[in-house]
Design an enzyme around this catalytic site. Sequence first.
Site, PDB file in Angstrom:
ATOM      1  N   THR A  52       0.985  -1.026   0.065  1.00 54.92           N
ATOM      2  CA  THR A  52      -0.089   0.020   0.045  1.00 54.92           C
ATOM      3  C   THR A  52       0.964   1.237   0.033  1.00 54.92           C
ATOM      4  O   THR A  52       2.026   1.011   0.092  1.00 54.92           O
ATOM      5  CB  THR A  52      -0.706  -0.027   1.204  1.00 54.92           C
TER       6      THR A  52
ATOM      7  N   THR B  93      -3.956   1.488  -2.425  1.00 56.20           N
ATOM      8  CA  THR B  93      -3.273   0.152  -2.486  1.00 56.20           C
ATOM      9  C   THR B  93      -3.742  -0.732  -3.547  1.00 56.20           C
ATOM     10  O   THR B  93      -4.855  -0.472  -4.195  1.00 56.20           O
ATOM     11  CB  THR B  93      -3.645  -0.465  -1.130  1.00 56.20           C
TER      12      THR B  93
ATOM     13  N   GLY C 177       1.068  -0.767   5.265  1.00 59.67           N
ATOM     14  CA  GLY C 177       1.408  -2.131   6.308  1.00 59.67           C
ATOM     15  C   GLY C 177       0.048  -2.922   6.713  1.00 59.67           C
ATOM     16  O   GLY C 177       0.203  -3.533   7.745  1.00 59.67           O
ATOM     17  N   GLY C 178      -0.823  -2.789   5.935  1.00 60.77           N
ATOM     18  CA  GLY C 178      -1.820  -3.819   6.336  1.00 60.77           C
ATOM     19  C   GLY C 178      -2.530  -3.367   7.608  1.00 60.77           C
ATOM     20  O   GLY C 178      -2.759  -2.223   7.993  1.00 60.77           O
TER      21      GLY C 178
HETATM   22  N1  GLY Z   1      -5.199  -3.509   1.546  1.00 58.81           N
HETATM   23  C1  GLY Z   1      -4.880  -3.269   2.789  1.00 58.81           C
HETATM   24  C2  GLY Z   1      -6.064  -2.317   3.478  1.00 58.81           C
HETATM   25  O1  GLY Z   1      -6.780  -1.820   2.758  1.00 58.81           O
HETATM   26  O2  GLY Z   1      -5.987  -2.434   4.784  1.00 58.81           O
END
Ligand code: GLY
Length: 574
Positions: A383, A401, A475-476
């Site tokens: 992201t 992302t 970083g998710g």
């Molecule tokens: N793809 C990561 C997020 O949106 O949290």
Amino acid sequence: MRGLILPNNLAIMPSLIMVLVLLFTPQATCSQMATEVCSDGGMIVSAYPLASKVGAQVLEMGGNAVDAAVAVGFALAVVYPQAGNIGGGGFSIIRTASGADYFVDFREKAPLAASRDMYLGGSGKVIEGASTIGIEAVGVPGTVAGLYLEHERFGSIPWLQLLRPSIDLARNGFEVSAELAASLNSLERYSERFPGLKKFYMVGGKHIEEGDTLRQPRLARTLELIAAEGKSAFYQGRVAGMIADEMKMGGGLITREDLASYRAVFRKPVEGSYRGYKILSAPPPSSGGTILLEILKILEGYDLTSCGPLSLQSVHLMVEAERRAFRDRAEYLGDPDFVENPVSRLISKEYADSLRRTITGNATPSSTLQGSFNIQVKEHLQTTHYSIIDCMGNAVATTTTLNSSYGSKVLVERGGFLLNNEMDDFSIKPGAPNIYGLVGNEANSIAPGKRMLSSMSPTIVLDGGKIFMILGTPGGSTIITTVAQIIVDVIDFRMSVSDAVSMPRFHHQWLPDEIFYEKNAFTEKEMEELKTMGYELSERSSIGDVQVIQVVDSIRCGVSDPRGMGEAASQWCR
Ligand code: GLY
């Protein structure tokens, strides 16, 4: 040790009234220290220097922060293809100089043909990899619609002009850095399954090396179409046709109807306070702002300042706050167009008080807070975030992302761009972990046209109504805790932003029941003590890539995380 560093990236001279400072602090143990670029001019911080430079050029042309954000977004799609995108989605927070706040939601959506159990086999078991790689993992992209909406509402420079730098970078190429070359070559392992990818990461039939020029003529053409025809090129016109054809060939679900019906929307940012500072962040369909504010509300009841950064006590309290907030994330949050999100309760003082009462002197096993799942964090994530402020004081924080690095690895060949694998951010089965190890339930189950829950947390912090910080990170699941850690480091521990960004990071997300930490976050002795308190610890190579601007007394200081390849660029105010 203290040094004076002149930014070498500045095509445009900043109005330097302040200097650019590099500071070492005793507590910071990150292997590289963050460089701070300070000026009283416009400031852009992004994950790739060329993209920051594009933003500075737009400000120099007289564009505002939103114009710059649009141009940076497209530039990242060219020069930072692992996460910058036109085939993904994201969120922006915009605060105008007059003090109005907007949140732009351009999160991807499930295709209309998607269904709740689409990633489950006959026996109800999750089909390994189906939601993470390949054409079925793709959500309907939102980035072009989002940037278009931002420009339509706030832009002051013609759309075409904002895309020109990206078109030039794609057509004429740019010199690839060692990191980008390594990243592109990592796609090799997917080339057997996706032979078309070779066109993306090879130059003249050979692997890309540092210093090579990466030209992307197909992407340049796609961007020209978007520049000439606006978002309709992507959602109804020729680019839509390319995506729909790719889907048909590969057995994907996205149709022309999905693309034509996609809309980016304005929402109200989630708002809260922390020790007198006002925090504006991402509302559902991101969990980011809600969980960030829930964590901070719990922490507000403790005197963290006297505990000290990375002390056993502050780590314990932050981890326990994170554990409880992430439990609520799994339980309650989802697309607000489909489910009710109890945001005001989750970020309320009363709720924080009640959660604080459950925190003891030791680790609370996550299993005692609610159901338990045995899960692992499996893959790395991609992201990207950029923060911008212009001379007038308009500010933008955007996080965008593809989900994993290079998303689904599906290339729209004729268009020269990659598609996301955002479908994995849905709870594909209650309790089944996604690539970040996050679990969820019905609130985030798949439904046609629904947005998957995100952790992205573009955030603006205000002090007395004035902009104090603009920040975010990839970083998710660690996005939320990284943003929380930076805010606590700056507000409670009174660190400069460069010190805060350089500090080693740690993270807890309820499940798995472990503290993830960066090397050097804790000493051996501290780790032993944490284990005695009941914690399990798991080292992670690197957490986040923060792009932050801090404003103090009208001086804007931009810091790009030394964990990544980014840079701050500033611009002279006339
Ligand atoms: N793809 C990561 C997020 O949106 O949290």
